[in-house]
Structure formats: structure tokens, C-alpha cells
Design a protein around this motif. Structure first.
Motif, PDB file in Angstrom:
ATOM      1  N   THR A  38       0.833  -1.373  -0.004  1.00 21.99           N
ATOM      2  CA  THR A  38       0.386   0.575   0.231  1.00 21.99           C
ATOM      3  C   THR A  38       0.833   1.391  -0.008  1.00 21.99           C
ATOM      4  O   THR A  38       1.999   1.134   0.948  1.00 21.99           O
ATOM      5  CB  THR A  38      -0.794  -0.210   1.055  1.00 21.99           C
ATOM      6  OG1 THR A  38      -1.671  -1.086   1.718  1.00 21.99           O
ATOM      7  CG2 THR A  38      -2.217   1.181   1.704  1.00 21.99           C
ATOM      8  N   VAL A  42      -1.420   6.473   0.472  1.00 24.31           N
ATOM      9  CA  VAL A  42      -2.904   6.299   0.942  1.00 24.31           C
ATOM     10  C   VAL A  42      -2.746   5.901   2.527  1.00 24.31           C
ATOM     11  O   VAL A  42      -3.717   6.113   3.487  1.00 24.31           O
ATOM     12  CB  VAL A  42      -3.407   4.549   0.499  1.00 24.31           C
ATOM     13  CG1 VAL A  42      -4.293   4.325   0.553  1.00 24.31           C
ATOM     14  CG2 VAL A  42      -2.936   4.945  -1.105  1.00 24.31           C
ATOM     15  N   PRO A 160      -9.433   2.057   2.895  1.00 19.64           N
ATOM     16  CA  PRO A 160      -9.598   2.394   2.091  1.00 19.64           C
ATOM     17  C   PRO A 160     -10.022   1.865   1.059  1.00 19.64           C
ATOM     18  O   PRO A 160      -9.670   0.776   0.819  1.00 19.64           O
ATOM     19  CB  PRO A 160      -8.361   3.230   1.355  1.00 19.64           C
ATOM     20  CG  PRO A 160      -8.040   2.677   1.986  1.00 19.64           C
ATOM     21  CD  PRO A 160      -7.846   1.734   3.633  1.00 19.64           C
ATOM     22  N   ALA A 162     -10.786   2.828  -3.633  1.00 23.70           N
ATOM     23  CA  ALA A 162     -10.626   3.814  -5.028  1.00 23.70           C
ATOM     24  C   ALA A 162     -11.471   3.655  -5.918  1.00 23.70           C
ATOM     25  O   ALA A 162     -11.949   2.438  -5.681  1.00 23.70           O
ATOM     26  CB  ALA A 162      -8.800   2.878  -5.717  1.00 23.70           C
ATOM     27  N   ALA A 163     -11.978   4.312  -6.073  1.00 24.98           N
ATOM     28  CA  ALA A 163     -13.024   4.152  -7.213  1.00 24.98           C
ATOM     29  C   ALA A 163     -12.117   3.426  -8.209  1.00 24.98           C
ATOM     30  O   ALA A 163     -11.621   3.006  -9.242  1.00 24.98           O
ATOM     31  CB  ALA A 163     -13.023   5.962  -8.153  1.00 24.98           C
ATOM     32  N   LEU A 224      -6.006  12.702  -2.624  1.00 22.74           N
ATOM     33  CA  LEU A 224      -5.565  11.381  -3.266  1.00 22.74           C
ATOM     34  C   LEU A 224      -6.048  11.751  -5.101  1.00 22.74           C
ATOM     35  O   LEU A 224      -5.500  10.862  -5.528  1.00 22.74           O
ATOM     36  CB  LEU A 224      -5.851  10.446  -3.019  1.00 22.74           C
ATOM     37  CG  LEU A 224      -5.229   9.902  -1.822  1.00 22.74           C
ATOM     38  CD1 LEU A 224      -6.009   8.216  -1.298  1.00 22.74           C
ATOM     39  CD2 LEU A 224      -3.600   9.680  -1.622  1.00 22.74           C
ATOM     40  N   ARG A 227     -11.018  12.500 -10.098  1.00 21.78           N
ATOM     41  CA  ARG A 227     -11.127  11.768 -11.405  1.00 21.78           C
ATOM     42  C   ARG A 227     -12.125  12.808 -12.219  1.00 21.78           C
ATOM     43  O   ARG A 227     -12.359  13.829 -11.518  1.00 21.78           O
ATOM     44  CB  ARG A 227     -12.321  10.570 -11.626  1.00 21.78           C
ATOM     45  CG  ARG A 227     -11.616   9.440 -10.475  1.00 21.78           C
ATOM     46  CD  ARG A 227     -12.219   8.684 -11.038  1.00 21.78           C
ATOM     47  NE  ARG A 227     -13.660   8.117 -11.097  1.00 21.78           N
ATOM     48  CZ  ARG A 227     -14.016   7.140 -11.366  1.00 21.78           C
ATOM     49  NH1 ARG A 227     -14.270   6.054 -11.754  1.00 21.78           N
ATOM     50  NH2 ARG A 227     -15.684   6.927 -10.999  1.00 21.78           N
ATOM     51  N   ARG A 233     -10.439  10.099  -6.265  1.00 25.27           N
ATOM     52  CA  ARG A 233     -10.031   8.205  -6.589  1.00 25.27           C
ATOM     53  C   ARG A 233     -10.334   8.098  -5.656  1.00 25.27           C
ATOM     54  O   ARG A 233     -10.358   6.433  -6.126  1.00 25.27           O
ATOM     55  CB  ARG A 233      -8.993   9.100  -7.391  1.00 25.27           C
ATOM     56  CG  ARG A 233      -8.434   9.817  -8.175  1.00 25.27           C
ATOM     57  CD  ARG A 233      -7.398   9.691  -8.766  1.00 25.27           C
ATOM     58  NE  ARG A 233      -7.123  10.820  -9.833  1.00 25.27           N
ATOM     59  CZ  ARG A 233      -7.199  10.492 -10.724  1.00 25.27           C
ATOM     60  NH1 ARG A 233      -7.737   9.078 -11.151  1.00 25.27           N
ATOM     61  NH2 ARG A 233      -7.000  10.841 -12.109  1.00 25.27           N
ATOM     62  N   CYS A 234     -10.275   8.076  -4.386  1.00 26.91           N
ATOM     63  CA  CYS A 234     -10.569   7.274  -3.336  1.00 26.91           C
ATOM     64  C   CYS A 234     -11.098   7.708  -2.264  1.00 26.91           C
ATOM     65  O   CYS A 234     -11.323   8.879  -1.813  1.00 26.91           O
ATOM     66  CB  CYS A 234      -8.682   6.794  -3.120  1.00 26.91           C
ATOM     67  SG  CYS A 234      -8.518   5.585  -1.293  1.00 26.91           S
ATOM     68  N   ARG A 235     -11.257   6.868  -1.552  1.00 31.45           N
ATOM     69  CA  ARG A 235     -12.654   6.694  -0.456  1.00 31.45           C
ATOM     70  C   ARG A 235     -12.384   6.192   1.048  1.00 31.45           C
ATOM     71  O   ARG A 235     -12.015   5.614   0.913  1.00 31.45           O
ATOM     72  CB  ARG A 235     -14.572   6.822  -0.559  1.00 31.45           C
ATOM     73  CG  ARG A 235     -14.575   7.321  -1.761  1.00 31.45           C
ATOM     74  CD  ARG A 235     -16.581   7.570  -1.994  1.00 31.45           C
ATOM     75  NE  ARG A 235     -16.701   9.263  -2.590  1.00 31.45           N
ATOM     76  CZ  ARG A 235     -17.027   8.763  -4.103  1.00 31.45           C
ATOM     77  NH1 ARG A 235     -16.548   7.222  -4.489  1.00 31.45           N
ATOM     78  NH2 ARG A 235     -17.226   9.593  -4.399  1.00 31.45           N
TER      79      ARG A 235
END
Length: 242
Positions: A38, A42, A160, A162-163, A224, A227, A233-235
């Protein structure tokens, strides 16, 4: 990075033809020099988000590997920290990583995430990074139920997400191709190596967490990136034990 620090192609092939546990035992000495670890970005974003939600006392890094993510717990938890993994090789690297770190070290435990060897209500924070591709969709309800048992009332399960790549993009076809190749490999070779990138969709994860007894919230990690449509891009997914 020295090239000798990275796993060679034969080493990666040997890992891929092993079981998941044996594969990680083999890869452990060089795991932190692969792209499977990772990224620090992140981990740092997760730490910053959790610091605004604490304080937390005791924390568990589920499927901790070499302990990269365990440092998140050390920054946000005031009490005990522990790492759980089924690979003895990965835990050896984790112990080495923290051997000279200041303060009490994490408690490293070898065990199965589907049957964690902890008393109910041991932790008030559980985190996990990059491990969920090793669980088949049918195992997800059991995994969430076990996590819920290890948490105290009101405890948090955080990880986390990622989309997903947009259909038609290079990343989309790469992940689709990897999962297809893995399914073929597992159909013709034993022992199986379970690792899929497209078996953890948000809608299904959200449903299974609700059914397991969690309330679920999503927190964007804007550092992070975003888009093209301005979505993150990440939650950070935050599941709170009801």
C-alpha cells in the motif's frame, strides 16, 4: 532502489504457483519493494482522516502483512496495537520493521482473518489495507461478522476504497485481464491462489456491512486526487458497529 531488492520474474512465478499463504511466505523478504505494498500516500491520507474521528484506544491491522499499515494505528490509537496475518514470513518482516521503533511495539498474531483469535470486544478500531482481493464474495459476510465481533460497541472498521477504473480504459482492461487469468489458473492448477481485483464492488460491500450489523459512511480522501468528473479517486469507508 536496488534491482536486487525487487522479486525476480522466476520468484514471482514461483509465488503465483503456490498457495496464498506459501506465496506470501516466499515473497515476504522483498514484498515492500513491490507495487503490491500500500502506498504511503494512502496510509498518510487514512491517518489524517482517522485523527479527526478519534480518539481510539486499541487497534487491529487486519491482514497486516509486513506491517506497513500498522503505523496508522500507532498514530491514531492511544492503547494497544496488533497485527493479524496468516503468513509467518510476512509477520517476520513486520517484527523486523518495528524492532527498533520507539515505544511499545505492536503485538503480532498469526491467524486467519475469518477466525480471528481475539476475545469479543477487544478493539475499538480495525483497519485493513490491500487484502480484500484474497476473499471470495461468499466469504465477505463471514469476514464482516468476525470483524464486528472483535469490535466494541460503537467501534470502527475502516479501509480505503479506490474508485473503479472506467470501462474501456487501460486500467479497466488490465484488471479484467488479470482476474480472467487468475480464474483460468485456479481452474487448472492446485493449490489455488485467490487474488482478484474486481470482487469488492462498493454496492455489494455496503450491503454486506449493513447486514452484518454496521452503519456505513464514506469519507473522501481528496489529497489522493480526483477523477475527470470531480469525484474522489479514493474514499475511506467507515463502518461503525451498531
Amino acid at each position: 532502489m536496488m534491482s536486487s531488492e525487487r522479486p525476480t520474474l522466476p520468484e514471482l512465478a514461483r509465488q503465483a504457483l503456490s498457495s496464498v499463504q506459501r506465496g506470501y511466505d516466499l515473497l515476504a523478504p522483498k514484498f515492500d519493494h513491490t507495487r503490491y505494498r500500500t502506498p504511503d500516500s494512502v496510509l498518510d491520507a487514512t491517518t489524517r482522516a482517522l485523527k479527526t474521528l478519534g480518539p481510539f484506544t486499541d487497534g487491529l491491522d487486519l491482514c497486516c502483512g509486513t506491517g506497513a499499515g500498522t503505523r496508522v494505528l500507532r498514530e491514531v490509537c492511544a492503547g494497544r496495537t496488533a497485527g493479524l496475518d496468516f503468513s509467518a514470513g510476512m509477520l517476520t518482516q513486520a517484527r523486523y520493521r518495528y524492532a527498533t521503533a520507539p515505544g511499545p511495539g505492536p503485538h503480532w498474531v498469526r491467524g486467519d482473518a475469518l477466525a480471528p483469535p481475539f476475545r469479543p470486544g477487544t478493539f475499538d478500531l480495525v483497519v485493513s489495507f490491500g487484502a480484500f482481493g484474497h476473499f471470495l464474495p461468499a466469504e465477505r459476510p463471514r469476514l464482516f461478522a468476525r470483524v464486528r465481533e472483535t469490535l466494541r460497541d460503537g467501534g470502527t472498521f475502516a479501509f480505503p476504497m479506490a474508485a473503479p477504473p472506467r470501462p474501456g480504459t487501460a486500467a479497466y482492461w488490465t484488471l479484467l485481464g488479470f482476474d480472467a487469468a487468475m480464474r483460468v489458473r485456479n481452474a487448472v492448477w492446485r493449490p489455488r491462489f485467490v487474488m482478484y481485483y474486481r470482487t469488492w464492488p462498493l454496492a455489494e460491500v455496503h450491503r454486506d456491512l449493513l447486514l452484518a450489523g454496521f452503519d456505513v459512511a464514506l469519507r473522501p480522501l481528496p489529497e489522493l486526487g480526483r477523477r475527470a468528473d470531480d469525484s474522489p479517486r479514493c474514499r475511506l469507508l467507515l463502518a461503525t458497529r451498531r
